[in-house]
Scaffold this motif. Structure first.
Motif, PDB file in Angstrom:
ATOM      1  N   GLU A   1       0.837  -1.188   0.000  1.00 19.16           N
ATOM      2  CA  GLU A   1       0.000   0.000   0.000  1.00 19.16           C
ATOM      3  C   GLU A   1       0.877   1.244   0.000  1.00 19.16           C
ATOM      4  O   GLU A   1       1.946   1.276   0.622  1.00 19.16           O
ATOM      5  CB  GLU A   1      -0.944   0.026   1.195  1.00 19.16           C
ATOM      6  CG  GLU A   1      -0.255  -0.009   2.545  1.00 19.16           C
ATOM      7  CD  GLU A   1      -1.242   0.065   3.693  1.00 19.16           C
ATOM      8  OE1 GLU A   1      -0.932   0.742   4.681  1.00 19.16           O
ATOM      9  OE2 GLU A   1      -2.312  -0.531   3.584  1.00 19.16           O
TER      10      GLU A   1
ATOM     11  N   CYS B   1       0.834   5.238   0.847  1.00 19.92           N
ATOM     12  CA  CYS B   1       0.080   6.198   1.637  1.00 19.92           C
ATOM     13  C   CYS B   1       0.824   7.522   1.721  1.00 19.92           C
ATOM     14  O   CYS B   1       2.058   7.565   1.653  1.00 19.92           O
ATOM     15  CB  CYS B   1      -0.137   5.692   3.062  1.00 19.92           C
ATOM     16  SG  CYS B   1      -1.077   4.171   3.206  1.00 19.92           S
ATOM     17  N   ASP B   2       0.047   8.591   1.894  1.00 17.86           N
ATOM     18  CA  ASP B   2       0.628   9.818   2.406  1.00 17.86           C
ATOM     19  C   ASP B   2       0.017  10.044   3.779  1.00 17.86           C
ATOM     20  O   ASP B   2      -0.628   9.145   4.337  1.00 17.86           O
ATOM     21  CB  ASP B   2       0.401  10.994   1.443  1.00 17.86           C
ATOM     22  CG  ASP B   2      -1.069  11.304   1.217  1.00 17.86           C
ATOM     23  OD1 ASP B   2      -1.926  10.713   1.921  1.00 17.86           O
ATOM     24  OD2 ASP B   2      -1.364  12.142   0.358  1.00 17.86           O
TER      25      ASP B   2
ATOM     26  N   ASN C   1      -2.487  11.625   4.582  1.00 25.26           N
ATOM     27  CA  ASN C   1      -3.935  11.763   4.538  1.00 25.26           C
ATOM     28  C   ASN C   1      -4.670  10.441   4.331  1.00 25.26           C
ATOM     29  O   ASN C   1      -5.855  10.339   4.635  1.00 25.26           O
ATOM     30  CB  ASN C   1      -4.337  12.739   3.423  1.00 25.26           C
ATOM     31  CG  ASN C   1      -3.799  14.131   3.664  1.00 25.26           C
ATOM     32  OD1 ASN C   1      -3.884  14.654   4.767  1.00 25.26           O
ATOM     33  ND2 ASN C   1      -3.224  14.740   2.629  1.00 25.26           N
ATOM     34  N   GLY C   2      -4.000   9.447   3.781  1.00 20.01           N
ATOM     35  CA  GLY C   2      -4.684   8.183   3.566  1.00 20.01           C
ATOM     36  C   GLY C   2      -4.036   7.332   2.494  1.00 20.01           C
ATOM     37  O   GLY C   2      -2.978   7.669   1.945  1.00 20.01           O
ATOM     38  N   LEU C   3      -4.680   6.217   2.191  1.00 21.48           N
ATOM     39  CA  LEU C   3      -4.216   5.277   1.183  1.00 21.48           C
ATOM     40  C   LEU C   3      -4.489   5.840  -0.205  1.00 21.48           C
ATOM     41  O   LEU C   3      -5.606   6.246  -0.508  1.00 21.48           O
ATOM     42  CB  LEU C   3      -4.934   3.942   1.371  1.00 21.48           C
ATOM     43  CG  LEU C   3      -4.634   2.830   0.375  1.00 21.48           C
ATOM     44  CD1 LEU C   3      -3.240   2.302   0.587  1.00 21.48           C
ATOM     45  CD2 LEU C   3      -5.652   1.704   0.519  1.00 21.48           C
ATOM     46  N   VAL C   4      -3.476   5.861  -1.060  1.00 20.18           N
ATOM     47  CA  VAL C   4      -3.653   6.387  -2.415  1.00 20.18           C
ATOM     48  C   VAL C   4      -3.622   5.292  -3.465  1.00 20.18           C
ATOM     49  O   VAL C   4      -4.179   5.458  -4.554  1.00 20.18           O
ATOM     50  CB  VAL C   4      -2.585   7.460  -2.737  1.00 20.18           C
ATOM     51  CG1 VAL C   4      -2.698   8.630  -1.774  1.00 20.18           C
ATOM     52  CG2 VAL C   4      -1.172   6.886  -2.706  1.00 20.18           C
TER      53      VAL C   4
ATOM     54  N   TYR D   1       6.010   9.480  -0.564  1.00 20.04           N
ATOM     55  CA  TYR D   1       4.935   8.627  -0.067  1.00 20.04           C
ATOM     56  C   TYR D   1       5.576   7.462   0.689  1.00 20.04           C
ATOM     57  O   TYR D   1       6.732   7.103   0.436  1.00 20.04           O
ATOM     58  CB  TYR D   1       4.065   8.091  -1.203  1.00 20.04           C
ATOM     59  CG  TYR D   1       3.232   9.147  -1.883  1.00 20.04           C
ATOM     60  CD1 TYR D   1       1.878   9.285  -1.592  1.00 20.04           C
ATOM     61  CD2 TYR D   1       3.799  10.015  -2.815  1.00 20.04           C
ATOM     62  CE1 TYR D   1       1.103  10.256  -2.217  1.00 20.04           C
ATOM     63  CE2 TYR D   1       3.037  10.992  -3.433  1.00 20.04           C
ATOM     64  CZ  TYR D   1       1.693  11.108  -3.133  1.00 20.04           C
ATOM     65  OH  TYR D   1       0.935  12.075  -3.751  1.00 20.04           O
TER      66      TYR D   1
ATOM     67  N   SER E   1     -11.171  -1.102   2.118  1.00 24.03           N
ATOM     68  CA  SER E   1      -9.876  -1.486   1.590  1.00 24.03           C
ATOM     69  C   SER E   1      -9.317  -2.681   2.340  1.00 24.03           C
ATOM     70  O   SER E   1      -9.362  -2.726   3.570  1.00 24.03           O
ATOM     71  CB  SER E   1      -8.895  -0.317   1.702  1.00 24.03           C
ATOM     72  OG  SER E   1      -7.573  -0.743   1.450  1.00 24.03           O
TER      73      SER E   1
ATOM     74  N   SER F   1      -3.733   0.342   5.799  1.00 23.24           N
ATOM     75  CA  SER F   1      -3.640   1.802   5.822  1.00 23.24           C
ATOM     76  C   SER F   1      -2.713   2.287   6.929  1.00 23.24           C
ATOM     77  O   SER F   1      -3.108   2.961   7.871  1.00 23.24           O
ATOM     78  CB  SER F   1      -5.026   2.439   5.981  1.00 23.24           C
ATOM     79  OG  SER F   1      -5.819   2.159   4.873  1.00 23.24           O
TER      80      SER F   1
ATOM     81  N   LEU G   1      -0.765   4.732   7.981  1.00 21.07           N
ATOM     82  CA  LEU G   1      -0.503   6.119   7.620  1.00 21.07           C
ATOM     83  C   LEU G   1       0.745   6.638   8.322  1.00 21.07           C
ATOM     84  O   LEU G   1       0.920   6.453   9.529  1.00 21.07           O
ATOM     85  CB  LEU G   1      -1.704   6.991   7.986  1.00 21.07           C
ATOM     86  CG  LEU G   1      -3.025   6.651   7.315  1.00 21.07           C
ATOM     87  CD1 LEU G   1      -4.076   7.686   7.708  1.00 21.07           C
ATOM     88  CD2 LEU G   1      -2.869   6.601   5.815  1.00 21.07           C
TER      89      LEU G   1
END
Length: 415
Positions: free
Chosen positions: A43, A45-46, A48-51, A78, A222, A226, A228
Motif C-alpha cells: 500500500e 500512503c501519504d 492523509n490516507g491510502l492512495v 509517499y 480497503s 492503511s 498512515l
C-alpha cells in the motif's frame, strides 16, 4: 544472542521497486520476497490516507505486482508498506512521486536543476526518529492461504448497537458453485474474510445478520491496513528536463493505453449482473470435493410456478418448520433431534438464504438444480447440519434481491 534478536526482528516482507522515482500516472512495479506466505499486501500512503495498493500472489516466497499510480497524486514522498498476514510488522520505504502536469497544495518538493547522476536526495528534515511510522500495526492475524477481504458493519437507522459476538458476517461468490465464507469480527464494526480457491473478476455478496435475525448494512473497505505515516520528509528533486519530459510522454501513452480497460472495468462494476465481461462461476456440484447426496434436475420434472410447489411435489428430503417465529428449511432425517444440533445452510447461487418465505415464493422455472448435501459442514465459526443448494439457470440471482443492507459488487480476486 544478537544474531537471534536480529533474525526475530526481520520484517514480514522485503520489497524492491523498478525505479528510483515515479511520475504521477506511471505504473510502479514492485518485487516482493516473503517467506512462508502466499499473498503479500502493498500500500502506498501519504499522511492523509491510502492512495494506491495491490495484493501480490507469491510463489516460493517471491512475487511481482504492479501499482497504477493515480494521475492526481501530489509531488513529494509517499510511504510504501509491504506486509503479510503472518506478521504485523511491515517493510517500509519512501517512494518519490513527481507530478509535473499538476500543482497541488500538498506538494512537498523542491526542484533543483542539476546534471548530477543521482536524481534524488533526502531533505534535511528526513533525519530523525520516527519520520515514517507512528507505531500503527497491520492486521495481527495469520494467513494460511487465499485472500483477505474486509468489510465495515453499520447499524440500522435508530436501531440498537450490536457487539461483535452478536454479528454473523458472510461473504458469498455468486455463481453455480458454492464459495461461502463466514467472517471474523475483529471489533464491533469490522469483519475480516479469508477467501481461498477462487480467482479472477467475480460477483459477490457481503451480508451481516445478527443473532436476533436483523440485517445490518455492510460495505467492503480497503483490504489494506492503511499504515498512515505521521509525517513525511520534503522531497528535493534533482532533475534533468529532458528525462522528465521523455518520462512524461511515456506516462501519457501508458494512460491512453490502459484507458479502454479502465472503462470496461467501470462498466462491469456498475452493470452488475448484465455485464458481459463478468462471468459467474460455472456449474460444479461438489462441496469440499463431495458430490451431493441427492440432486434434482428440474428439467426432468413438470415446472411449477414457485419453489414452494416444487418442494411439496417432488423433494421429499426437505422439510420446513418454524424456528423463533421464522420459517426454516431442513433436510429430513429419521430422527428430529439431529436437526436441533445445528441449522441447515440454505443457499441460492451460493448466497445464504435468510428469508425463507421469499425463497419459497421464487419462480421455480428459473431453477435448474436442487442439490442436497447430508452430513455436517463447517464454514468459519458456523456448523451446519447439511447444505441445501438451489442453482438457477443463469447463476446470477436473476430477479432474486439480496437482503436489505447487503452489498452486491464485482470484485477482482488475485489469481
Amino acid at each position: 544472542m544478537a544474531a537471534m534478536a536480529l533474525a526475530l526482528s526481520t520484517p514480514a516482507a522485503s520489497v524492491e521497486t523498478d525505479r528510483t522515482w515515479y511520475l504521477a500516472g506511471e505504473a510502479m512495479t514492485i518485487s516482493i520476497t516473503a517467506d512462508d506466505a502466499l499473498i503479500a499486501y502493498a500500500e502506498l500512503c501519504d499522511v492523509n490516507g491510502l492512495v494506491a495498493g495491490t495484493a501480490v500472489a507469491l510463489r516460493q516466497g517471491k512475487g511481482v505486482g504492479t501499482v497504477e499510480l493515480p494521475q492526481e497524486l501530489h509531488s513529494g514522498y509517499y510511504a510504501l508498506s509491504v506486509y503479510t498476514r503472518h506478521d504485523s510488522r511491515a517493510e517500509q520505504r519512501l517512494v518519490a512521486v513527481v507530478n509535473p502536469l499538476r500543482k497541488s497544495a500538498d506538494d512537498a518538493i523542491q526542484w533543483v536543476a542539476t546534471t548530477r547522476p543521482d536524481s534524488l536526495s533526502y531533505a534535511e528534515e528526513a533525519a530523525g526518529d520516527g519520520a515514517l511510522m507512528d507505531g500503527t500495526k497491520s492486521a495481527d492475524v495469520r494467513e494460511t492461504e487465499g485472500h483477505i477481504i474486509k468489510a465495515r458493519i453499520g447499524r440500522t437507522a435508530d436501531g440498537p448497537a450490536f457487539s461483535r459476538d452478536q454479528i454473523r458476517p458472510t461473504l458469498s461468490v455468486v455463481g453455480k458453485q458454492i464459495h461461502y465464507f463466514e467472517g471474523k469480527m475483529t471489533d464491533d464494526t469490522t469483519a475480516v474474510f479469508y477467501t481461498y480457491g477462487i480467482g479472477g473478476k467475480l460477483p459477490l455478496v457481503i451480508e451481516a445478520q445478527t443473532t436476533t435475525g436483523a440485517s445490518l448494512p455492510v460495505a467492503m473497505v480497503s483490504p489494506f491496513a492503511s499504515l498512515l505515516p505521521r509525517r513525511l520528509p520534503g522531497l528535493v528533486f534533482h532533475y534533468r528536463r529532458s528525462e522528465v519530459e521523455a518520462r512524461s510522454l511515456d506516462m501519457q501513452r501508458h494512460q491512453m493505453a490502459i484507458a479502454p480497460r479502465k472503462r470496461e472495468l467501470q462498466i462491469g462494476d456498475h452493470a452488475d449482473e448484465t455485464a458481459e465481461e463478468v462471468v459467474p462461476l460455472g456449474y460444479d456440484d461438489q462441496l469440499f470435493g463431495i458430490k451431493p447426496d441427492k440432486t434434482y434436475n428440474l428439467d426432468e420434472y413438470r415446472q411449477f410456478l414457485t419453489i414452494r410447489e416444487a418442494l411439496l411435489e417432488y423433494v421429499i428430503e426437505i422439510t420446513k418448520r418454524k424456528v423463533d417465529d421464522a420459517t426454516r428449511l431442513f433436510i429430513r432425517r429419521d430422527y428430529d433431534d439431529y436437526n436441533a444440533i445445528s441449522p441447515t445452510l440454505v443457499l441460492i447461487d451460493g448466497i445464504p438464504v435468510n428469508d425463507t418465505e421469499r425463497l419459497l415464493d421464487y419462480d421455480a422455472r428459473r431453477l435448474h438444480y436442487i442439490n442436497i448435501y447430508n452430513g455436517q459442514y463447517t464454514f468459519g465459526r458456523g456448523i451446519y447440519s447439511g447444505v441445501i443448494s438451489f442453482v438457477t439457470r443463469s447463476g446470477r440471482l436473476t430477479n432474486y434481491p439480496v437482503d436489505s443492507g447487503a452489498q452486491y459488487l464485482v470484485y477482482e480476486f488475485p489469481e
